[in-house]
Design a protein around this motif. Structure first.
Motif, PDB file in Angstrom:
ATOM      1  N   THR A 765       0.828  -1.214   0.000  1.00 51.88           N
ATOM      2  CA  THR A 765       0.000   0.000   0.000  1.00 51.88           C
ATOM      3  C   THR A 765       0.858   1.259   0.000  1.00 51.88           C
ATOM      4  N   PHE A 766       1.906   1.257   0.818  1.00 53.81           N
ATOM      5  CA  PHE A 766       2.783   2.422   0.872  1.00 53.81           C
ATOM      6  C   PHE A 766       3.532   2.623  -0.446  1.00 53.81           C
ATOM      7  N   ALA A 767       3.980   1.543  -1.069  1.00 57.44           N
ATOM      8  CA  ALA A 767       4.699   1.653  -2.341  1.00 57.44           C
ATOM      9  C   ALA A 767       3.785   2.233  -3.416  1.00 57.44           C
ATOM     10  N   LYS A 768       2.553   1.795  -3.458  1.00 56.05           N
ATOM     11  CA  LYS A 768       1.619   2.336  -4.454  1.00 56.05           C
ATOM     12  C   LYS A 768       1.327   3.811  -4.193  1.00 56.05           C
ATOM     13  N   TYR A 769       1.256   4.195  -2.940  1.00 55.48           N
ATOM     14  CA  TYR A 769       1.019   5.606  -2.600  1.00 55.48           C
ATOM     15  C   TYR A 769       2.167   6.483  -3.092  1.00 55.48           C
ATOM     16  N   ILE A 770       3.407   6.049  -2.873  1.00 55.79           N
ATOM     17  CA  ILE A 770       4.556   6.845  -3.294  1.00 55.79           C
ATOM     18  C   ILE A 770       4.643   6.907  -4.817  1.00 55.79           C
ATOM     19  N   LEU A 771       4.413   5.793  -5.472  1.00 50.53           N
ATOM     20  CA  LEU A 771       4.474   5.783  -6.937  1.00 50.53           C
ATOM     21  C   LEU A 771       3.393   6.677  -7.527  1.00 50.53           C
ATOM     22  N   GLY A 772       2.209   6.675  -6.936  1.00 51.09           N
ATOM     23  CA  GLY A 772       1.157   7.560  -7.436  1.00 51.09           C
ATOM     24  C   GLY A 772       1.524   9.024  -7.290  1.00 51.09           C
ATOM     25  N   LYS A 773       2.147   9.396  -6.160  1.00 51.06           N
ATOM     26  CA  LYS A 773       2.575  10.782  -5.977  1.00 51.06           C
ATOM     27  C   LYS A 773       3.647  11.167  -6.994  1.00 51.06           C
ATOM     28  N   PHE A 774       4.522  10.211  -7.301  1.00 44.91           N
ATOM     29  CA  PHE A 774       5.596  10.537  -8.245  1.00 44.91           C
ATOM     30  C   PHE A 774       5.047  10.786  -9.648  1.00 44.91           C
ATOM     31  N   PHE A 775       4.186   9.925 -10.111  1.00 50.32           N
ATOM     32  CA  PHE A 775       3.670  10.098 -11.471  1.00 50.32           C
ATOM     33  C   PHE A 775       2.781  11.327 -11.567  1.00 50.32           C
ATOM     34  N   ALA A 776       2.129  11.698 -10.466  1.00 54.98           N
ATOM     35  CA  ALA A 776       1.368  12.947 -10.473  1.00 54.98           C
ATOM     36  C   ALA A 776       2.309  14.145 -10.590  1.00 54.98           C
ATOM     37  N   ALA A 779       3.848  14.455 -14.208  1.00 52.12           N
ATOM     38  CA  ALA A 779       2.990  15.057 -15.225  1.00 52.12           C
ATOM     39  C   ALA A 779       3.151  16.569 -15.257  1.00 52.12           C
ATOM     40  N   VAL A 780       3.580  17.162 -14.154  1.00 54.19           N
ATOM     41  CA  VAL A 780       3.774  18.614 -14.088  1.00 54.19           C
ATOM     42  C   VAL A 780       5.238  18.983 -14.312  1.00 54.19           C
ATOM     43  N   ASN A 781       6.141  18.219 -13.708  1.00 54.42           N
ATOM     44  CA  ASN A 781       7.572  18.495 -13.771  1.00 54.42           C
ATOM     45  C   ASN A 781       8.267  17.340 -14.491  1.00 54.42           C
ATOM     46  N   GLN A 782       8.648  17.561 -15.753  1.00 52.74           N
ATOM     47  CA  GLN A 782       9.288  16.510 -16.540  1.00 52.74           C
ATOM     48  C   GLN A 782      10.692  16.189 -16.046  1.00 52.74           C
ATOM     49  N   LYS A 783      11.286  17.108 -15.287  1.00 52.12           N
ATOM     50  CA  LYS A 783      12.630  16.864 -14.761  1.00 52.12           C
ATOM     51  C   LYS A 783      12.632  15.909 -13.575  1.00 52.12           C
ATOM     52  N   ALA A 784      11.461  15.480 -13.139  1.00 51.02           N
ATOM     53  CA  ALA A 784      11.394  14.572 -11.997  1.00 51.02           C
ATOM     54  C   ALA A 784      12.070  13.245 -12.309  1.00 51.02           C
ATOM     55  N   PHE A 785      12.049  12.840 -13.580  1.00 45.67           N
ATOM     56  CA  PHE A 785      12.705  11.580 -13.934  1.00 45.67           C
ATOM     57  C   PHE A 785      14.222  11.679 -13.764  1.00 45.67           C
ATOM     58  N   VAL A 786      14.768  12.858 -14.036  1.00 46.09           N
ATOM     59  CA  VAL A 786      16.202  13.046 -13.823  1.00 46.09           C
ATOM     60  C   VAL A 786      16.513  13.109 -12.329  1.00 46.09           C
ATOM     61  N   GLU A 787      15.600  13.685 -11.550  1.00 50.04           N
ATOM     62  CA  GLU A 787      15.829  13.784 -10.107  1.00 50.04           C
ATOM     63  C   GLU A 787      15.850  12.420  -9.435  1.00 50.04           C
ATOM     64  N   LEU A 788      15.349  11.372 -10.122  1.00 49.14           N
ATOM     65  CA  LEU A 788      15.384  10.034  -9.541  1.00 49.14           C
ATOM     66  C   LEU A 788      16.809   9.542  -9.296  1.00 49.14           C
ATOM     67  N   LEU A 789      17.764  10.112  -9.975  1.00 48.96           N
ATOM     68  CA  LEU A 789      19.135   9.626  -9.876  1.00 48.96           C
ATOM     69  C   LEU A 789      19.830  10.090  -8.606  1.00 48.96           C
ATOM     70  N   PHE A 790      19.227  11.008  -7.877  1.00 42.93           N
ATOM     71  CA  PHE A 790      19.932  11.625  -6.750  1.00 42.93           C
ATOM     72  C   PHE A 790      19.090  11.530  -5.484  1.00 42.93           C
ATOM     73  N   TRP A 791      19.811  11.425  -4.355  1.00 42.91           N
ATOM     74  CA  TRP A 791      19.161  11.628  -3.070  1.00 42.91           C
ATOM     75  C   TRP A 791      19.002  13.119  -2.839  1.00 42.91           C
ATOM     76  N   GLU A 799      11.969  22.774  -4.334  1.00 45.81           N
ATOM     77  CA  GLU A 799      12.100  23.227  -5.719  1.00 45.81           C
ATOM     78  C   GLU A 799      11.407  22.278  -6.683  1.00 45.81           C
ATOM     79  N   MET A 800      11.488  20.969  -6.397  1.00 43.59           N
ATOM     80  CA  MET A 800      10.811  20.012  -7.278  1.00 43.59           C
ATOM     81  C   MET A 800       9.301  20.198  -7.263  1.00 43.59           C
ATOM     82  N   THR A 801       8.735  20.434  -6.101  1.00 41.95           N
ATOM     83  CA  THR A 801       7.282  20.511  -5.971  1.00 41.95           C
ATOM     84  C   THR A 801       6.736  21.903  -6.266  1.00 41.95           C
ATOM     85  N   GLU A 802       7.456  22.956  -5.894  1.00 41.36           N
ATOM     86  CA  GLU A 802       6.957  24.317  -6.069  1.00 41.36           C
ATOM     87  C   GLU A 802       7.530  25.020  -7.285  1.00 41.36           C
TER      88      GLU A 802
END
Length: 1203
Positions: A765-776, A779-791, A799-802
């Motif tokens: 349940t927690f994994a699905k919740y986090i994945l849903g937040k990420f894909f949401a 859809a707004v910030n295309q650079k989020a896929f690049v941010e996956l590479l870093f902690w 900055e990612m969200t706002e």
């Protein structure tokens, strides 16, 4: 040497012990001596422990020593010797080798000794051996303290040590291969202890107040008995919990079966219905091969899912120092009868022994009567028995000794100590990590017990729990402990079990803290802040103030209103100043150094339009600090007091930047001066969400994700603790982006594709919740896929969200506003225009001219460094805080004194002597420069006095006083100007003091001459001149000892008047207990040394000496003392001539001219203990032929011997 081939002497000794015939052991007559010989051999074994290995290979303990122990107990000397030998043979391998060897050859010997110890343990697993030991121990304990001898105490201790050594031997899991509920060797040993009754004797030793000296031995044996046991499982034995254990085993097997069935089903679906030898070849579009073409796959399509580019590659070898730490302790279930015995032992121990034993052990630890790291047994016992008590039948009274705030403090102190040692002692980091794990387990059990007390039906128990929690949550160290452990977690030293216990303990602490905050409504806690206090060289420090000074225009507009208020109060001499204290008596800054703070307080009162308070503060400060007239003179007039208040209002007083401007930049600034950390303790209202935000960092999240990777091996409670913390961060703090990391998503993918995922519903349940937040968000910030590479940290998450750049535009962010190109150009122009202006702070000037966006001093400095205009932040350090206000009368007085002494030799010295308000030399120089009376500092240096020509002297001689009237400008005049004029002026003053002290040596020299110390004085002159020559030739200087080689010089050195002369000359006395001789310090220059030596000469002696130099040869007439003195005076006058200090008027004869030309010899300096070798070497050249009109330096050398 082959260790399996026993040494002949050792073999003969073992043969003399006896022999075993059936079950009966026949000892030899020399059996006792042979046992003592074996003890002696063990004492002298080498580093490979060869004797120990040979005895182990020959099975001496199994075949000889144990039969002697059981069958010949009545022979007391033999029994004592056998116990001694067995204690030596069974001592742990770590004690034999010190540590686990790293070299393969030595490690082989270590493992061999360990193998023999395991064989000894198996041999001891019999009721007969422990029966003899328990009977002997029982008989010894029956004796009273007055009947017990020293040998009896030694035997008791050896028996306890023998039991300890046998229990300490680790189990050989590969050889035993025991499953749970089966009797291992350790279980057999415990059962033998139970049958022999030794466990009852241990309980007696633990409960008896007369046997407290054995408390640490008993605690160590008990800890080794329960080494592999789980207290919670042990508490449930025989109480209907077997069905629960069976159900847990069935659930675990069912989960494994489901996973296996799912894998079989997946493989069946992948397999095609029709077999084909030719599976086909396929091109995988979008996946590149080694070249630029698409990958060609030569297997069936059902195998494409398992394809990886890493197939067939050699896995990268991980160095041993980077491998994760291994688990050392393995818990297992013993046989049922052994567990029942251990459960009953624990119950009796808690009821009769725990509080008394733990109190005695704690007393030994605090009084340092224990051995090193014995506190680990205390922490293990605390964790184990409190957990057993909590799981069996919770009774807080049974563990009251360790259920207090003092116990929390003791555990926290040791845990912090282990944590610090693990970070510093890297060689033993694993050992410190194991000790830290024990302390963490004890801390966890303390929290669990306090949490269990909250559920007690007894009101007194719940009240005790509330008091303990109030103390624990109030102190800052207990709250910050978990953050420090998470941030410094190192899987190379700390095993996965430590991380599991840390996560579970943090979960419990947060749950208790959250519940406590909700029940209290508001919680006040202690807050400690480390304030960096700079150790200033000046008198004052920067002072914190809440009011910022306004611009000069605003101050001018504010002054008329203040002047009207002050006019009403300034005429009142009876103004009440008792209530106004200008200094802080509780401050760490001395009262003498709080003048700057008082000045700022006066200015703050003026800025706040509080004229009476400002005037009262001024008059009160004048009474406290009357010296220097900083706050005005005592007889100041009302008009002067009004003018002084106006100057204070407009003065640019130093202020410390407020906390809003400091922030993170204060940590980045490098301080040039020495800093002292001062801990400020205060109280604040606790906010649980603010505390939870401290865990929102990448290091903490990484540790949780690392534990989550082994979710299949974790317990249900451990997985719940991990998910609960991540859920707090993601949902409560709205920081889901902390988990937007590729490795976390790979873990979620493995979890969701797990066939047994149904058993981990909370994780799914927690994994699905986090994945849903990420894909949401994606859809707004295309650079989020690049941010996956870093902690990410909290700033990046925002900055990612706002939106990127939100931190720069937000007013709440810590970063300063962005510098526009126009502002950077203005900054560069201002810096280049004002950086070379002397006497002003370039940063303050820039801040005064920057009108666009308000900036702080640190922001300007850091941006100057970023632009490359400055090299470092250190270039802009403030020089110091010296508040010096000049009144108009003082400025007029300074101008008058300068005009009066302008043509004197020492302008600055005369001004400092005659000025009314005493100030430092640097302050007067700065004020003269500011008034324009001088253009540069060189004009204030002491002027050089012209020396009279030698021909103008009436008697052709100079007094030593004339030498010290010469100015030292040549040696002290700086080559280039510098801002640090104070240091140079201090050096000039020191040198002038050196000259004045040398002038006062004349009277001392006359007195010493009259007392008969002429030769020691000449020896001292000789040493000073030689030191000057050596320093001039070598170019370097060091302290030179004055070694008296004659009795006359030794007597002079011990004379008090002579020592006083040495001190006035600047010669350093010997350091007590380190040095023997006086030393010529290294700071004296050659010129200073020569002038000090010249000040020792007597004018009358020089007059007599000069005409005699060319006529009298030392050694021909007079006593030996006069010869020595004259021999020493000759080179002295030669050196004076060399330095230009003597120009005698002696007429020379033709013979003397010829002698000067024919016999040029190198000057020879004779010590006071040396005699001239011959007349030719002792003659001094006649100096009358030389007329020196100009100071010159030359060297007289011998002609080359080759010529």
């Amino acid at each position: 040497m082959d260790l399996y081939m026993m040494n002949c002497e050792l073999l003969a000794t073992c043969s003399a012990l006896g022999y075993l015939e059936g079950d009966i052991y026949h000892k030899e007559p020399d059996c006792l001596e042979s046992v003592k010989d074996l003890i002696r051999y063990l004492r002298h074994e080498d580093e490979t422990r060869d004797v120990r290995q040979q005895l182990g290979a020959a099975q001496i303990l199994q075949n000889d020593l144990l039969p002697i122990l059981t069958q010949h107990r009545q022979d007391k000397p033999l029994f004592d010797a056998v116990i001694r030998l067995m204690v030596n043979l069974t001592q742990p391998a770590l004690l034999c080798f010190g540590s686990v060897p790293k070299e393969p050859s030595v490690r082989h010997h270590f493992l061999q000794v360990l193998t023999y110890l395991q064989a000894y343990k198996e041999a001891f697993a019999s009721e007969k051996a422990f029966g003899v030991l328990s009977e002997t121990l029982y008989e010894l304990l029956q004796l009273g303290w007055e009947e017990r001898q020293e040998e009896d105490n030694l035997l008791i201790e050896r028996i306890l040590l023998l039991v300890r050594n046998i229990l300490h031997v680790p189990a050989n899991l590969d050889q035993e291969k025991r499953i749970d509920d089966d009797a291992s060797v350790h279980d057999q040993l415990l059962w033998a202890i139970h049958l022999s009754g030794l466990d009852d004797l241990l309980l007696f030793l633990a409960s008896s107040s007369a046997e407290q000296q054995w408390s640490l031995h008993v605690l160590e044996i008990v800890s080794l008995m329960f080494r592999d046991q789980n207290p919670e499982q042990l508490a449930g034995v025989g109480q209907g919990h077997l069905a629960q254990e069976r159900s847990m085993d069935v659930a675990e097997l069912e989960m494994l079966r489901q996973r296996e069935m799912a894998e079989k089903k997946t493989r069946a679906l992948q397999r095609g219905n029709r077999h084909s030898r030719f599976g086909g070849s396929y091109i995988v579009q979008g996946l590149k091969s080694i070249g630029e073409r698409d990958l060609i796959f030569h297997k069936g399509l059902h195998n494409l899912r398992n394809y990886s580019s890493d197939l067939g590659k050699q896995p990268r070898r991980v160095p041993k120092r980077r491998q994760p730490a291994h688990e050392l302790s393995v818990q297992r279930r013993s046989a049922l009868n052994v567990r029942i015995f251990l459960r009953d032992f624990c119950s009796e121990f808690l009821e009769n022994c725990y509080n008394r034993l733990m109190g005695a052990v704690k007393d030994h630890l605090l009084r340092e009567r224990a051995q090193w790291h014995d506190e680990t047994y205390y922490m293990w016992a605390l964790a184990f028995f409190m957990a057993f008590n909590r799981a069996a039948s919770f009774r807080p009274g049974l563990v009251s000794e360790t259920l207090s705030v003092r116990a929390f403090h003791f555990i926290e102190q040791n845990l912090t100590n282990y944590y610090e040692m693990m970070l510093t002692d890297r060689n033993e980091a694993a050992s410190w990590a194991r000790r830290m794990h024990l302390a963490l387990k004890a801390y966890q059990e303390l929290l669990a017990t306090v949490n269990e007390m909250d559920l007690s039906p007894d009101e007194a128990v719940r009240e005790s729990s509330r008091i303990i929690k109030n103390n624990i949550f109030y102190v800052m160290e207990y709250r910050e402990l978990f953050l420090a452990l998470f941030r410094k977690f190192d899987e190379r030293c700390q095993p996965r079990s430590f991380l599991r216990d840390l996560v579970e303990t943090t979960h419990l602490f947060l749950k208790m803290l959250e519940r406590f905050c909700r029940s209290r409504g508001n919680l006040v806690v202690q807050n400690k802040r480390k304030k960096r206090k700079k150790k200033k060289k000046g008198l004052n420090q920067a002072v914190t103030s809440g009011n910022d000074p306004s611009s000069p225009g605003e101050l001018e507009a504010l002054w008329p209103a203040l002047a009207e208020q002050l006019q009403c109060y300034v005429q009142d001499p009876e103004l009440n100043i008792d209530s106004m204290v200008p200094f802080d008596a509780a401050s760490e800054v001395p009262v003498e150094e709080q003048q700057a703070e008082a000045m700022v307080r006066i200015q703050d009162c003026l800025l706040a339009s509080q004229a009476p308070q400002a005037l009262a503060l001024l008059r009160s400060a004048r009474e406290v600090w009357p010296e220097g007239d900083v706050f005005g003179s005592t007889d100041i007039s009302p008009e002067e007091e009004m003018q002084l208040m106006k100057q204070i209002l407009s003065a640019p007083l130093p202020r410390q930047q407020g906390p809003s401007e400091g922030g993170a930049e204060e940590e980045e600034e490098e301080e040039e001066e020495e800093e002292l950390q001062v801990v400020q303790v205060s109280e604040k209202e606790f906010n649980f969400l603010d505390y939870l935000k401290r865990f929102a960092c990448s290091t903490v999240v990484r540790a949780y994700v690392l534990l989550l990777r082994s979710y299949q091996q974790n317990s249900v409670h451990t997985n719940h603790c991990v998910v609960k913390m991540l859920h707090r961060l993601a949902r409560d703090l709205k920081m889901e982006a902390l988990l937007f990391q590729l490795s976390v998503f790979c873990l979620f993918n493995r979890l969701l594709s797990d066939p047994a995922a149904g058993a981990y519903k909370e994780l799914v349940t927690f994994a699905k919740y986090i994945l849903g937040k990420f894909f949401a968000l994606a859809a707004v910030n295309q650079k989020a896929f690049v941010e996956l590479l870093f902690w990410k940290n909290t700033a990046v998450i925002r900055e990612m969200t706002e939106g990127y750049g939100s931190l720069d535009s937000g007013s709440s962010g810590r970063r300063g506003p962005i510098w526009s190109p126009e502002e950077e150009a203005q900054l560069q122009e201002l810096y280049l225009a004002h950086k070379d202006v002397e006497g002003q702070d370039v940063v303050e000037v820039i801040l005064a001219h920057l009108k666009t966006v308000p900036r702080t001093r640190k922001q300007v400095i850091h941006h100057l460094v970023q632009l490359g205009l400055a090299d470092s932040v250190k270039d802009f350090q403030r020089k110091g805080t010296h508040i010096v206000l000049w009144t108009e009368d003082q400025e007029l007085e300074l101008q008058r004194l300068f005009e009066e002494f302008q043509n004197s030799d020492d302008v600055l010295g005369h001004i400092m002597k005659n000025i009314t308000a005493k100030r430092s030399r640097a302050r007067i120089v700065d004020k003269l420069l500011a008034l324009g009376l001088v253009t540069e500092r060189r004009e204030l240096y002491k002027k050089r006095r012209k020396k009279l020509a030698p021909s103008s002297m009436p008697s052709g001689e100079e007094s030593p006083k004339d030498f010290w009237q010469e100015d030292l400008e040549e040696e002290n005049l700086p080559e280039e100007e510098s801002e640090e004029d104070e240091e140079k002026e201090e050096d000039l003053e020191a040198e002038q003091a050196q000259g004045s002290s040398s002038l006062s040596t004349e009277n001392l020299g006359e007195g010493l001459h009259q007392e008969g110390f002429s030769a020691p004085l000449l020896w001292l002159q000789n040493c000073l001149i030689r030191a000057a020559d050596d320093r001039e030739e070598d170019g370097c200087s060091q302290a030179i000892p004055l070694v008296p080689l004659t009795e006359e010089n030794e007597e002079a050195i011990e004379n008090e008047q002579f020592q006083q002369l040495l001190r006035k000359l600047g010669v350093r006395p010997p350091t007590p207990e380190q040095e023997t001789f006086w030393r010529i310090p290294a700071k004296l220059s050659p010129t200073q040394l020569r002038r000090v030596a010249a000040s020792l000469s007597q004018p009358k002696e020089e007059e007599k000496l000069q005409p005699e130099l060319g006529l009298k040869v030392p050694g021909e007439h007079g006593p030996s003392e006069e010869h020595t003195a004259e021999a020493l005076r000759a080179p002295l006058l030669a050196h004076k001539m060399k330095a230009g200090l003597v120009s005698p008027k002696v007429e020379e004869t033709a013979d003397e001219k010829e002698q000067w030309k024919v016999a040029p010899r190198k000057r020879q300096l004779l010590d006071s203990d040396e005699e001239p070798e011959d007349e030719s070497r002792s003659k001094a050249p006649e100096l009358g032929a030389l007329v020196i009109h100009k100071k010159k330096r030359f060297r007289i050398e011998d002609e080359d011997e080759d010529d």
